[in-house]
Design a protein around this motif. Structure first.
Motif, PDB file in Angstrom:
ATOM      1  N   VAL A 196     -24.184  75.139 -52.835  1.00 14.43           N
ATOM      2  CA  VAL A 196     -25.404  74.479 -52.360  1.00 14.43           C
ATOM      3  C   VAL A 196     -25.297  72.969 -52.533  1.00 14.43           C
ATOM      4  N   ALA A 197     -24.770  72.540 -53.669  1.00 14.76           N
ATOM      5  CA  ALA A 197     -24.644  71.098 -53.911  1.00 14.76           C
ATOM      6  C   ALA A 197     -23.715  70.444 -52.893  1.00 14.76           C
ATOM      7  N   GLU A 198     -22.614  71.102 -52.572  1.00 20.07           N
ATOM      8  CA  GLU A 198     -21.698  70.542 -51.580  1.00 20.07           C
ATOM      9  C   GLU A 198     -22.353  70.492 -50.204  1.00 20.07           C
ATOM     10  N   TRP A 199     -23.153  71.520 -49.874  1.00 20.41           N
ATOM     11  CA  TRP A 199     -23.851  71.502 -48.581  1.00 20.41           C
ATOM     12  C   TRP A 199     -24.796  70.309 -48.527  1.00 20.41           C
ATOM     13  N   ALA A 200     -25.495  70.048 -49.615  1.00 21.22           N
ATOM     14  CA  ALA A 200     -26.433  68.924 -49.650  1.00 21.22           C
ATOM     15  C   ALA A 200     -25.713  67.606 -49.397  1.00 21.22           C
ATOM     16  N   VAL A 201     -24.568  67.430 -50.015  1.00 17.50           N
ATOM     17  CA  VAL A 201     -23.800  66.202 -49.811  1.00 17.50           C
ATOM     18  C   VAL A 201     -23.276  66.128 -48.380  1.00 17.50           C
ATOM     19  N   GLY A 202     -22.738  67.250 -47.885  1.00 12.67           N
ATOM     20  CA  GLY A 202     -22.243  67.272 -46.508  1.00 12.67           C
ATOM     21  C   GLY A 202     -23.344  66.989 -45.504  1.00 12.67           C
ATOM     22  N   ALA A 203     -24.535  67.542 -45.746  1.00 14.98           N
ATOM     23  CA  ALA A 203     -25.658  67.305 -44.845  1.00 14.98           C
ATOM     24  C   ALA A 203     -26.082  65.844 -44.877  1.00 14.98           C
ATOM     25  N   ALA A 204     -26.054  65.241 -46.068  1.00 18.85           N
ATOM     26  CA  ALA A 204     -26.396  63.821 -46.174  1.00 18.85           C
ATOM     27  C   ALA A 204     -25.396  62.964 -45.397  1.00 18.85           C
ATOM     28  N   LEU A 225     -34.158  63.343 -45.322  1.00 12.95           N
ATOM     29  CA  LEU A 225     -34.565  64.474 -46.156  1.00 12.95           C
ATOM     30  C   LEU A 225     -33.515  65.567 -46.076  1.00 12.95           C
ATOM     31  N   VAL A 226     -33.112  66.080 -47.237  1.00  9.70           N
ATOM     32  CA  VAL A 226     -32.209  67.234 -47.318  1.00  9.70           C
ATOM     33  C   VAL A 226     -32.905  68.280 -48.175  1.00  9.70           C
ATOM     34  N   ASN A 227     -33.205  69.443 -47.598  1.00  6.93           N
ATOM     35  CA  ASN A 227     -33.907  70.491 -48.345  1.00  6.93           C
ATOM     36  C   ASN A 227     -33.020  71.722 -48.467  1.00  6.93           C
ATOM     37  N   VAL A 228     -32.589  72.005 -49.705  1.00  4.66           N
ATOM     38  CA  VAL A 228     -31.795  73.206 -49.982  1.00  4.66           C
ATOM     39  C   VAL A 228     -32.542  74.129 -50.945  1.00  4.66           C
ATOM     40  N   ALA A 229     -33.845  73.899 -51.113  1.00  2.00           N
ATOM     41  CA  ALA A 229     -34.629  74.668 -52.081  1.00  2.00           C
ATOM     42  C   ALA A 229     -35.381  75.792 -51.368  1.00  2.00           C
ATOM     43  N   ARG A 230     -36.637  75.538 -50.996  1.00  2.00           N
ATOM     44  CA  ARG A 230     -37.448  76.474 -50.231  1.00  2.00           C
ATOM     45  C   ARG A 230     -38.335  75.666 -49.289  1.00  2.00           C
ATOM     46  N   GLY A 231     -38.647  76.262 -48.131  1.00  2.00           N
ATOM     47  CA  GLY A 231     -39.411  75.552 -47.134  1.00  2.00           C
ATOM     48  C   GLY A 231     -40.808  75.190 -47.575  1.00  2.00           C
ATOM     49  N   HIS A 268     -30.440  79.123 -43.829  1.00  2.00           N
ATOM     50  CA  HIS A 268     -30.487  79.490 -45.244  1.00  2.00           C
ATOM     51  C   HIS A 268     -29.124  80.004 -45.718  1.00  2.00           C
ATOM     52  N   THR A 269     -28.102  79.214 -45.456  1.00  2.00           N
ATOM     53  CA  THR A 269     -26.741  79.604 -45.816  1.00  2.00           C
ATOM     54  C   THR A 269     -26.029  78.547 -46.653  1.00  2.00           C
ATOM     55  N   ALA A 270     -26.760  77.598 -47.213  1.00  2.00           N
ATOM     56  CA  ALA A 270     -26.104  76.572 -48.025  1.00  2.00           C
ATOM     57  C   ALA A 270     -25.338  77.190 -49.189  1.00  2.00           C
ATOM     58  N   GLY A 271     -25.855  78.279 -49.719  1.00  2.00           N
ATOM     59  CA  GLY A 271     -25.204  78.921 -50.856  1.00  2.00           C
ATOM     60  C   GLY A 271     -24.315  80.082 -50.481  1.00  2.00           C
ATOM     61  N   ALA A 272     -23.907  80.143 -49.210  1.00  2.00           N
ATOM     62  CA  ALA A 272     -23.193  81.334 -48.738  1.00  2.00           C
ATOM     63  C   ALA A 272     -21.719  81.093 -48.473  1.00  2.00           C
TER      64      ALA A 272
END
Length: 323
Positions: free
Chosen positions: A106-114, A227-233, A280-284
Motif C-alpha cells: 500500500v505504501a509503495e502504491w501511495a508513492v507511485g500514485a503521487a 490527494l492520495v487515498n489508500v484508506a477508505r472512501g 481497491h487493489t493498492a494492497g494486492a
C-alpha cells in the motif's frame, strides 16, 4: 473436525489449494450463493470463518446471529470496518486481521500514485492513445519538492512517510497522538492540511474518522494540492473530492477506495480527467497476497493446534475454544 466457512469470492479450486494444509483436520464450507442467504447458511454450521475481503458479505449483527457455533473470525485483510465488532465480541467470537501483511504494498502504491499525479502520467497516456502529442501541455512537478502530509500514522502511514522522506520530500503527519521516532513533524490536523501539497490518507475508518476530511477541511489545502487515498472512501467523501477537483482546490486525486464499492458505472469520478482510479487493489501485490494467505493459515493452524492466534482486534483472549 472443525468446520471453516470460507467467504472470500475465490474459485473453488483456489480455495481448495489455499486450505490444502488443513486437509484431514478441518472441513471447508463455501456459500452456495454469493448473497446473505448463502453466507448465513454457511455460517450456521461453522466453527471458524475467513471473512470476505470485498465487503459484499459483511460480518454484521445479522451474520453473527446466524453463526451460533462461530468461535473465531479471521479477516483476510487489515481493515475490519465490515465487521460488527461489538456483536462479535458480545457473542464471544475472537476476531483477527492480517496486520502488516500489505503495508509495503500500500505504501509503495501511495508513492507511485503521487509520482503519477505530479507528472500527470494517466492524463498524458490518455492523450497519446487518442492520437495526440501533448508535449507542450504537460507541465508537472517533481515529487521531492512537494510537502507531503500523512493522515494517520499506523503501519502503512509510517512506511509511506519513510519512502517519501527517502525521496527528499518534507514530511509531516497527523495521528491521534504523536509517535516516538516518527519520520516527519507532528502537526494538528488542520495545520497538516494547510501545509500539504500532497495529502496521503492512510488512517483507519472508524466512527470518529468517517467524513473526517470533508469540504471544509479540503478547502484548507494549498491551491493545486494532490490527494492520495489508500484508506477508505468514507474518510474523504466522494462528493467532497469531486467538488474540490471542480473548484481547482485539488489539482488531482489518486483514489484506491470509494464510499461505495465497486464504484458504480457512470459515476462522475470515472470520467474526471484529474483522477487516477484503482479498484481497491493498492494492497494486492503478489507479495502482499502471499503474506495475507500466510497469516490466515498460520492463525487457523494455531486454532487447530490449541495455540493462541495473533493480531486479535476485539480484545478477547487469543486462545480460541470450540463453542
Amino acid at each position: 473436525m472443525w468446520k471453516i466457512a470460507a467467504l472470500m469470492p475465490l474459485p473453488p479450486e483456489v480455495i481448495e489449494l489455499v486450505f490444502a494444509p488443513l486437509k484431514g483436520r478441518a472441513d471447508v464450507i463455501l456459500p452456495a450463493t454469493r448473497d446473505r442467504a448463502g453466507q448465513h447458511a454457511a455460517l450456521a454450521e461453522a466453527d471458524l470463518a475467513v471473512g470476505d475481503f470485498t465487503g459484499e458479505l459483511p460480518m454484521d449483527a445479522a451474520a453473527v446471529a446466524a453463526a451460533p457455533r462461530l468461535a473465531f473470525l479471521q479477516q483476510p485483510q487489515v481493515g475490519v470496518d465490515t465487521c460488527d465488532l461489538d456483536a462479535l465480541t458480545a457473542a464471544g467470537v475472537v476476531v483477527a486481521n492480517t496486520a502488516g501483511a500489505n503495508t509495503r504494498s500500500v505504501a509503495e502504491w501511495a508513492v507511485g500514485a503521487a509520482f503519477a499525479l505530479c507528472r500527470r502520467l494517466a492524463w498524458v497516456d490518455r492523450r497519446m492513445r487518442e492520437g495526440g502529442w501533448p508535449q507542450l501541455d504537460i507541465g508537472g512537478r517533481e515529487l521531492h519538492a512537494q510537502r507531503v502530509g500523512i493522515l494517520g500514522y499506523g503501519a502503512i502511514g509510517a512506511q509511506a512517510a519513510g519512502l517519501f522522506h527517502a525521496l527528499g520530500c518534507r514530511v509531516s503527519y497527523w495521528s491521534r497522538t504523536p509517535k516516538d521516532g516518527a519520520v516527519g513533524e507532528y502537526l494538528a490536523l488542520d495545520d497538516l492540511l494547510s501545509t500539504s501539497d500532497v495529502l496521503v490518507v492512510t488512517v483507519a475508518l472508524t466512527p470518529e474518522t468517517e467524513g473526517l476530511v470533508g469540504p471544509e477541511r479540503l478547502a484548507l489545502l494549498p491551491p493545486n494540492a494532490l490527494l492520495v487515498n489508500v484508506a477508505r472512501g468514507g474518510i474523504v467523501p466522494d462528493e467532497a473530492v469531486l467538488a474540490a477537483l471542480d473548484s481547482g482546490r485539488l489539482a488531482g486525486a489518486a483514489l484506491d477506495v470509494f464510499e461505495g464499492e465497486p464504484l458504480p458505472p457512470g459515476h462522475p469520478l470515472r470520467s474526471h480527467e484529474q483522477v487516477l482510479l484503482s479498484p481497491h487493489t493498492a494492497g494486492a501485490s503478489a507479495q502482499a497476497q502471499m503474506n495475507v494467505i500466510g497469516q490466515v493459515m498460520a492463525n487457523l493452524t494455531a486454532v487447530l493446534d490449541g495455540r493462541p492466534v495473533e493480531h486479535v482486534v476485539n480484545g478477547l483472549p487469543p486462545l480460541v475454544h470450540r463453542r
